[in-house]
Motif scaffolding. Structure first.
Motif, short mmCIF file in Angstrom:
data_model
loop_
_atom_site.label_atom_id
_atom_site.label_comp_id
_atom_site.label_asym_id
_atom_site.label_seq_id
_atom_site.Cartn_x
_atom_site.Cartn_y
_atom_site.Cartn_z
N ASP A 138 -3.14 20.22 -28.87
CA ASP A 138 -3.74 18.98 -29.13
C ASP A 138 -5.23 18.80 -28.68
OD1 ASP A 138 -4.97 16.56 -30.49
OD2 ASP A 138 -2.96 15.73 -30.84
N GLU A 139 -6.43 18.79 -29.27
CA GLU A 139 -7.80 18.89 -28.68
C GLU A 139 -7.81 17.50 -28.10
OE1 GLU A 139 -10.30 18.06 -32.58
OE2 GLU A 139 -10.51 19.82 -31.62
N LEU A 140 -7.10 16.49 -28.37
CA LEU A 140 -7.28 15.25 -27.73
C LEU A 140 -6.32 14.95 -26.61
CD1 LEU A 140 -7.25 12.90 -31.04
CD2 LEU A 140 -9.10 13.65 -29.77
N VAL A 141 -5.76 15.94 -26.28
CA VAL A 141 -4.76 15.97 -24.91
C VAL A 141 -5.27 16.95 -24.03
CG1 VAL A 141 -2.53 16.24 -24.08
CG2 VAL A 141 -2.83 15.21 -26.31
N TYR A 142 -5.46 16.38 -22.78
CA TYR A 142 -6.11 17.00 -21.65
C TYR A 142 -5.21 17.09 -20.61
CZ TYR A 142 -7.70 12.49 -20.48
OH TYR A 142 -8.11 11.17 -20.35
N SER A 164 0.82 -1.15 0.03
CA SER A 164 0.15 -0.01 -0.06
C SER A 164 0.97 1.34 0.07
CB SER A 164 -1.02 -0.04 1.33
OG SER A 164 -1.55 -1.35 1.25
N ARG A 165 0.66 2.09 -0.86
CA ARG A 165 1.44 3.30 -1.20
C ARG A 165 0.82 4.68 -0.99
NH1 ARG A 165 4.88 1.89 -6.58
NH2 ARG A 165 6.07 0.06 -5.81
N ALA A 166 1.23 5.70 -0.32
CA ALA A 166 0.72 7.13 -0.30
C ALA A 166 1.11 7.76 -1.19
CB ALA A 166 0.66 7.60 1.26
N TYR A 167 0.51 8.43 -2.14
CA TYR A 167 1.07 9.22 -3.51
C TYR A 167 0.83 10.86 -2.90
CZ TYR A 167 2.56 5.49 -6.30
OH TYR A 167 3.25 4.44 -6.59
N GLU A 168 1.59 11.61 -3.33
CA GLU A 168 1.64 13.22 -3.21
C GLU A 168 0.64 13.90 -4.08
OE1 GLU A 168 5.05 15.03 -3.73
OE2 GLU A 168 5.55 13.52 -5.47
N PRO A 169 -0.11 14.87 -4.14
CA PRO A 169 -0.49 15.49 -4.99
C PRO A 169 0.08 15.61 -6.33
CG PRO A 169 -0.96 16.83 -2.90
CD PRO A 169 0.12 15.52 -2.70
N SER A 170 -0.45 15.53 -7.52
CA SER A 170 0.18 15.39 -8.92
C SER A 170 -0.51 16.04 -9.88
CB SER A 170 0.65 14.19 -8.83
OG SER A 170 -0.32 13.12 -9.24
N HIS A 171 0.02 16.43 -10.97
CA HIS A 171 -0.63 16.67 -11.97
C HIS A 171 -0.20 16.00 -13.41
CE1 HIS A 171 -3.01 20.65 -13.06
NE2 HIS A 171 -2.94 20.01 -14.28
N TRP A 172 -1.15 15.64 -14.29
CA TRP A 172 -0.78 14.56 -15.20
C TRP A 172 -1.25 15.40 -16.63
CZ3 TRP A 172 1.33 9.70 -14.27
CH2 TRP A 172 1.45 9.50 -13.00
N VAL A 173 -0.80 14.62 -17.71
CA VAL A 173 -1.48 15.08 -18.97
C VAL A 173 -1.92 13.58 -19.64
CG1 VAL A 173 0.79 14.99 -20.27
CG2 VAL A 173 -1.07 16.21 -21.25
N GLY A 174 -3.04 13.74 -20.40
CA GLY A 174 -3.67 12.55 -20.71
C GLY A 174 -4.43 12.51 -21.88
N THR A 175 -4.62 11.29 -22.43
CA THR A 175 -5.32 11.45 -23.75
C THR A 175 -6.18 9.96 -23.80
OG1 THR A 175 -5.18 11.56 -26.15
CG2 THR A 175 -3.44 10.33 -25.25
N GLN A 176 -7.02 9.82 -24.61
CA GLN A 176 -7.83 8.59 -24.74
C GLN A 176 -7.22 7.83 -25.66
OE1 GLN A 176 -12.04 10.96 -25.48
NE2 GLN A 176 -12.45 8.66 -25.27
N VAL A 177 -7.36 6.30 -25.27
CA VAL A 177 -6.86 5.45 -26.49
C VAL A 177 -8.19 5.30 -27.17
CG1 VAL A 177 -6.35 3.18 -27.05
CG2 VAL A 177 -5.38 4.59 -24.96
N LEU A 178 -8.36 5.69 -28.41
CA LEU A 178 -9.40 5.89 -29.27
C LEU A 178 -9.86 4.38 -29.81
CD1 LEU A 178 -8.71 9.22 -31.30
CD2 LEU A 178 -9.98 9.06 -29.18
N PRO A 179 -11.41 4.22 -30.15
CA PRO A 179 -11.66 2.97 -30.81
C PRO A 179 -10.72 2.80 -31.86
CG PRO A 179 -13.59 4.41 -30.17
CD PRO A 179 -12.27 5.28 -29.92
N ALA A 180 -10.34 1.48 -32.15
CA ALA A 180 -9.57 1.25 -33.16
C ALA A 180 -8.16 1.64 -33.44
CB ALA A 180 -10.41 1.39 -34.58
N GLU A 181 -7.75 2.05 -32.15
CA GLU A 181 -6.45 2.82 -32.40
C GLU A 181 -5.64 1.95 -31.31
OE1 GLU A 181 -5.06 7.32 -31.63
OE2 GLU A 181 -6.04 6.47 -29.76
N ARG A 182 -4.33 1.81 -31.64
CA ARG A 182 -3.32 1.27 -30.74
C ARG A 182 -2.84 2.25 -29.84
NH1 ARG A 182 0.39 -3.36 -34.01
NH2 ARG A 182 -1.71 -4.58 -35.12
#
Length: 214
Positions: free
Chosen positions: A127-131, A48-66
């Motif tokens: 990129d509008e797909l990145v958030y 079990s780990r406690a993690y600090e507050p953080s910020h990430w950048v993400g994107t969906q894996v779209l249908p039919a996309e690797r």
């Protein structure tokens, strides 16, 4: 559809008497900065780990996309495809979120960890797909998943069953694969399976005391 405004993970759930002292993770190799944590409890099945507050950048894996296409979008964001067009240093780990659909893992989204210096002012994706996704302090259940060859479905199912057997309270319909290596690396690969805790972790007599990493 994976929501753009998603919070990557949720609330802090610490063992009583364990103080949070953030440290550099021992698996942080080849990266300028890694997601820091405190190990609260550890046994032969998981920790079990406690993690600090953080910020990430993400994107969906779209249908039919690797997945590599989603990773490419995040690499481009780190490589100046952001406002104000700055180069961001390499971080670790790369997180892939999987939905647990009838016992079959399904890739939903990929996340890169943003350096701490961007907690208050992260660069805006072009990129509008990145958030952007901010995450408060949180507790995770973690198990090493081996190196280059491992069965993701089996590894995640085994950890899920162990957590249920120990009566841990956690989010069961999704999990994360954390990769601490470059995607094309062959040597020194390290993978982990993460489940998010939703209640106080069971730090009983079978566990060791919490120790900060680093």
């Amino acid at each position: 559809m994976f929501p753009v405004s998603v919070h990557l993970l949720l609330a802090p759930l610490l063992c009583p008497g364990v103080s949070a002292q953030w440290g550099r993770t021992p698996t942080c190799t080849g990266a300028t900065e890694c997601f820091s944590y405190v190990t609260l409890c550890r046994d032969t099945e998981y920790e079990s780990r406690a993690y600090e507050p953080s910020h990430w950048v993400g994107t969906q894996v779209l249908p039919a996309e690797r997945r590599y296409r989603a990773i490419t979008r995040l690499r481009e964001y780190f490589n100046k495809k952001n406002r104000p067009g700055i180069l961001i240093e390499r971080t670790s780990p790369i997180l892939t979120m999987y939905g647990n659909v009838n016992g079959v893992p399904r890739e939903m989204a990929v996340f890169f960890y943003l350096p701490r210096r961007f907690l208050s002012n992260p660069p805006i994706p072009r990129d509008e797909l990145v958030y952007l996704s901010n995450s408060p302090a949180q507790t995770l259940f973690v198990r090493s998943a081996g190196s280059i060859f491992f069965n993701l479905k089996r590894a995640s199912q085994e950890l899920l069953e162990d957590l249920l057997r120990q009566r841990e309270i956690f989010m069961q319909d999704r999990f994360y694969l954390a990769e601490y290596h470059r995607p094309l690396s062959i040597l020194g690969r390290r993978n982990e399976i993460w489940f998010q805790a939703l209640g106080p972790v069971r730090c009983g007599s079978r566990f060791g005391s919490g120790q900060p990493t680093g």
